[in-house]
Enzyme design. Structure first.
Site, PDB file in Angstrom:
ATOM      1  N   ASN A 171       0.849  -1.203   0.000  1.00 49.15           N
ATOM      2  CA  ASN A 171       0.000   0.000   0.000  1.00 49.15           C
ATOM      3  C   ASN A 171       0.878   1.243   0.000  1.00 49.15           C
ATOM      4  O   ASN A 171       2.100   1.147  -0.069  1.00 49.15           O
ATOM      5  CB  ASN A 171      -0.952  -0.033   1.208  1.00 49.15           C
ATOM      6  CG  ASN A 171      -0.167  -0.113   2.505  1.00 49.15           C
ATOM      7  OD1 ASN A 171       0.559   0.804   2.867  1.00 49.15           O
ATOM      8  ND2 ASN A 171      -0.279  -1.253   3.206  1.00 49.15           N
ATOM      9  N   LYS A 194       9.482 -16.968 -10.367  1.00 48.57           N
ATOM     10  CA  LYS A 194       8.672 -15.902 -10.977  1.00 48.57           C
ATOM     11  C   LYS A 194       7.523 -16.525 -11.784  1.00 48.57           C
ATOM     12  O   LYS A 194       7.764 -17.429 -12.601  1.00 48.57           O
ATOM     13  CB  LYS A 194       9.567 -15.057 -11.881  1.00 48.57           C
ATOM     14  CG  LYS A 194       8.850 -13.883 -12.479  1.00 48.57           C
ATOM     15  CD  LYS A 194       9.752 -13.093 -13.400  1.00 48.57           C
ATOM     16  CE  LYS A 194       8.922 -12.068 -14.157  1.00 48.57           C
ATOM     17  NZ  LYS A 194       9.566 -11.637 -15.393  1.00 48.57           N
ATOM     18  N   PRO A 228      -2.713 -12.323  10.774  1.00 47.28           N
ATOM     19  CA  PRO A 228      -3.095 -12.074  12.172  1.00 47.28           C
ATOM     20  C   PRO A 228      -3.259 -10.574  12.399  1.00 47.28           C
ATOM     21  O   PRO A 228      -2.606  -9.768  11.725  1.00 47.28           O
ATOM     22  CB  PRO A 228      -1.899 -12.615  12.967  1.00 47.28           C
ATOM     23  CG  PRO A 228      -0.776 -12.692  12.002  1.00 47.28           C
ATOM     24  CD  PRO A 228      -1.369 -12.850  10.630  1.00 47.28           C
ATOM     25  N   ASP A 229      -4.112 -10.203  13.332  1.00 47.40           N
ATOM     26  CA  ASP A 229      -4.297  -8.786  13.644  1.00 47.40           C
ATOM     27  C   ASP A 229      -3.295  -8.412  14.741  1.00 47.40           C
ATOM     28  O   ASP A 229      -3.451  -8.798  15.907  1.00 47.40           O
ATOM     29  CB  ASP A 229      -5.740  -8.524  14.100  1.00 47.40           C
ATOM     30  CG  ASP A 229      -6.027  -7.037  14.126  1.00 47.40           C
ATOM     31  OD1 ASP A 229      -5.241  -6.295  14.750  1.00 47.40           O
ATOM     32  OD2 ASP A 229      -7.005  -6.601  13.499  1.00 47.40           O
ATOM     33  N   ILE A 230      -2.258  -7.663  14.356  1.00 51.33           N
ATOM     34  CA  ILE A 230      -1.134  -7.391  15.259  1.00 51.33           C
ATOM     35  C   ILE A 230      -1.582  -6.617  16.495  1.00 51.33           C
ATOM     36  O   ILE A 230      -1.314  -7.009  17.635  1.00 51.33           O
ATOM     37  CB  ILE A 230      -0.030  -6.605  14.506  1.00 51.33           C
ATOM     38  CG1 ILE A 230       0.465  -7.431  13.307  1.00 51.33           C
ATOM     39  CG2 ILE A 230       1.118  -6.255  15.455  1.00 51.33           C
ATOM     40  CD1 ILE A 230       1.335  -6.667  12.337  1.00 51.33           C
ATOM     41  N   VAL A 231      -2.302  -5.506  16.258  1.00 53.07           N
ATOM     42  CA  VAL A 231      -2.646  -4.642  17.388  1.00 53.07           C
ATOM     43  C   VAL A 231      -3.638  -5.350  18.319  1.00 53.07           C
ATOM     44  O   VAL A 231      -3.551  -5.224  19.548  1.00 53.07           O
ATOM     45  CB  VAL A 231      -3.144  -3.254  16.903  1.00 53.07           C
ATOM     46  CG1 VAL A 231      -4.531  -3.307  16.280  1.00 53.07           C
ATOM     47  CG2 VAL A 231      -3.107  -2.242  18.021  1.00 53.07           C
ATOM     48  N   PHE A 264      -4.533   2.751  14.984  1.00 54.57           N
ATOM     49  CA  PHE A 264      -4.919   3.765  14.012  1.00 54.57           C
ATOM     50  C   PHE A 264      -6.092   3.203  13.214  1.00 54.57           C
ATOM     51  O   PHE A 264      -6.256   1.983  13.140  1.00 54.57           O
ATOM     52  CB  PHE A 264      -3.756   4.088  13.064  1.00 54.57           C
ATOM     53  CG  PHE A 264      -2.963   5.291  13.487  1.00 54.57           C
ATOM     54  CD1 PHE A 264      -2.123   5.225  14.591  1.00 54.57           C
ATOM     55  CD2 PHE A 264      -3.061   6.498  12.801  1.00 54.57           C
ATOM     56  CE1 PHE A 264      -1.395   6.330  14.996  1.00 54.57           C
ATOM     57  CE2 PHE A 264      -2.345   7.617  13.197  1.00 54.57           C
ATOM     58  CZ  PHE A 264      -1.514   7.531  14.285  1.00 54.57           C
ATOM     59  N   LYS A 305     -13.481  -0.419  15.714  1.00 59.94           N
ATOM     60  CA  LYS A 305     -12.142  -1.023  15.865  1.00 59.94           C
ATOM     61  C   LYS A 305     -11.635  -0.885  17.302  1.00 59.94           C
ATOM     62  O   LYS A 305     -10.994  -1.796  17.838  1.00 59.94           O
ATOM     63  CB  LYS A 305     -11.152  -0.383  14.883  1.00 59.94           C
ATOM     64  CG  LYS A 305     -11.370  -0.856  13.451  1.00 59.94           C
ATOM     65  CD  LYS A 305     -10.506  -0.121  12.431  1.00 59.94           C
ATOM     66  CE  LYS A 305     -10.893  -0.583  11.016  1.00 59.94           C
ATOM     67  NZ  LYS A 305     -10.248   0.174   9.948  1.00 59.94           N
TER      68      LYS A 305
END
Ligand code: PMT
Length: 405
Positions: free
Chosen positions: A216, A295, A311-314, A329, A343
């Site tokens: 991103n 490739k 996985p959701d780190i926070v 955030f 959230k």
């Protein structure tokens, strides 16, 4: 956004080796819109010429109290009244001592005495001179009189010693000056010494094959600004960073990672010893289930990549038995408050900073941002400002909530 637009700043330069950095300091303050008038002591002129500073500031440089021409118009009083702010960088032990005593034996010290403008001092000297009890007493007196003390930083010194006494980097001085004008409070009032802050920043990269990835637009600017603000307030700071092209703030430890899984592993390992965890990274929610070893060759008209959830780190940090004060955030393009509050609750966070990343000039990869910060029972709006200023405000907010908890 030029934070110092229209601000009149007297830059006092005294006789230290760090004076060679002041042309860059002048340029960077001018980049922020400031009008700079330079005042040099006699010793400063042994390190850098007035002509150089005149060229970069585009203003005449003042260097003498007894300049009969300038004093026709009461030059010292005129400058003292003109200034919105006085920054003395580098400030030698001698200059600090003379200012503390209220001496007025050169133009700079006279201006300090004659002004009502706030004064900031960036000490620069040998580490032994900095630690000398008389210097420390002088600094304490100046701080008690509401002088701002910027630094000093630590590291190798021109004389070969290692320790505290280096003038802060130009970047830090500009940030602190901007913070002064943008907020009523300054990081000088937030003391995070003894605390460890762990911050995730930048994007993650999820490999598709050895040459391609999903990522991103995160530049790392917001997360690194928070790291810098926490460091300047005295914290020990670790940044778990995805790939970015910006330099690590001085004194912060960077742990470089690529994927969400790597970031997750480091965060869980380090969060146990952190007082505060700020999840500013733009983490990919999904990764490629089978990364191709070679490739991928172009063949069919369509191709499908199978993704699995990361996985959701926070959330995992917030679920630790001994958990740091955990701040997430929320990057949203619509219904910002609604999604952010969702959230905050779902991930069991202590606080969440929401930004609208659909608006031009803020969010991903810009220098500015605006945040709406929520805790369970509070909402604070931090309006559009440079990410450095917002970071300082956010660090202060986190620190207040952390104390209340
Ligand atoms: O880096 P810049 O260019 O300066 O841009 C700053 C920013 C826009 C990236 C930053 O301000 C920001 O919004 N960061 C969070 C980006 C994000 O992933 O938001 P989210 O709403 O998708 O995620 C919510 C929270 O969960 C975030 O704290 C995120 O770090 C965290 N998360 C998300 C997914 C995941 N697998 N693990 C996580 O920890």
């Amino acid at each position: 956004m030029q934070i110092l637009q229209g601000k009149k700043i007297v830059l006092g330069i005294t006789g230290g080796i760090a004076a060679y950095k002041t042309p860059e300091l002048v340029r960077r303050l001018k980049d922020q819109g400031a009008d700079i008038r330079v005042v040099m002591t006699t010793a400063a002129k042994a390190f850098i010429t007035p002509l150089t500073l005149q060229a970069v500031s585009a203003n005449a440089v003042s260097d003498s109290l007894l300049d009969s021409q300038a004093e026709l118009a009461m030059g010292h009083i005129e400058l003292a009244k003109w200034a919105d702010y006085i920054l003395i960088a580098p400030a030698t032990a001698d200059a600090i001592a003379r200012i503390t005593c209220g001496m007025a034996n050169d133009l700079l010290t006279t201006i300090c005495l004659a002004t009502s403008a706030p004064i900031a001092i960036a000490p620069a000297m040998n580490q032994q001179m900095w630690h000398a009890s008389i210097t420390q007493e002088n600094i304490e007196k100046l701080a008690a009189r509401k002088y701002q003390i910027f630094g000093p930083g630590a590291g190798e010194q021109a004389c070969g010693d290692v320790g505290l006494g280096r003038m802060l980097d130009v970047d830090d001085l500009v940030t602190l000056t901007c913070q002064f004008f943008q907020s009523n409070t300054t990081l000088n009032q937030v003391d995070l010494s003894g605390q460890t802050w762990l911050i995730t920043a930048g994007p993650t990269r999820e490999a598709i094959d050895p040459v391609r990835y999903i990522s991103n637009h995160s530049s790392g600017k917001m997360g690194y600004a928070i790291a810098q603000a926490a460091k300047l307030a005295g914290a020990q700071v670790q940044i778990i960073s995805g790939p970015v092209n910006i330099s690590t703030p001085k004194g912060c430890e960077k742990i470089a990672v690529e994927s969400a899984l790597e970031m997750h592993q480091q965060a869980i390992k380090l969060a146990k010893n952190a007082d505060v965890f700020v999840a500013c990274a733009a983490v990919a929610d999904y990764r490629v289930s089978n990364i191709a070893e070679q490739k991928i060759k172009k063949s069919a008209d369509e191709m499908h990549i199978h993704l699995v959830k990361n996985p959701d780190i926070v959330a995992d940090v917030a679920a630790l038995k001994i958990k740091p004060f955990t701040v997430g955030f929320a990057a949203e393009t619509q219904n910002v408050e609604h999604y952010a509050l969702g959230k905050l609750k779902r991930k069991n966070l202590d606080m969440i900073a929401a930004n609208n990343v659909a608006l031009a000039g803020q969010g991903f990869n810009s220098d500015d941002n605006a945040l709406m910060v929520f805790s369970k029972n509070s909402k604070t709006e931090l309006p559009l400002a440079s990410k450095h200023v917002l970071a300082a405000q956010l660090v202060e907010l986190i620190s207040q909530h952390q104390i209340e908890k």
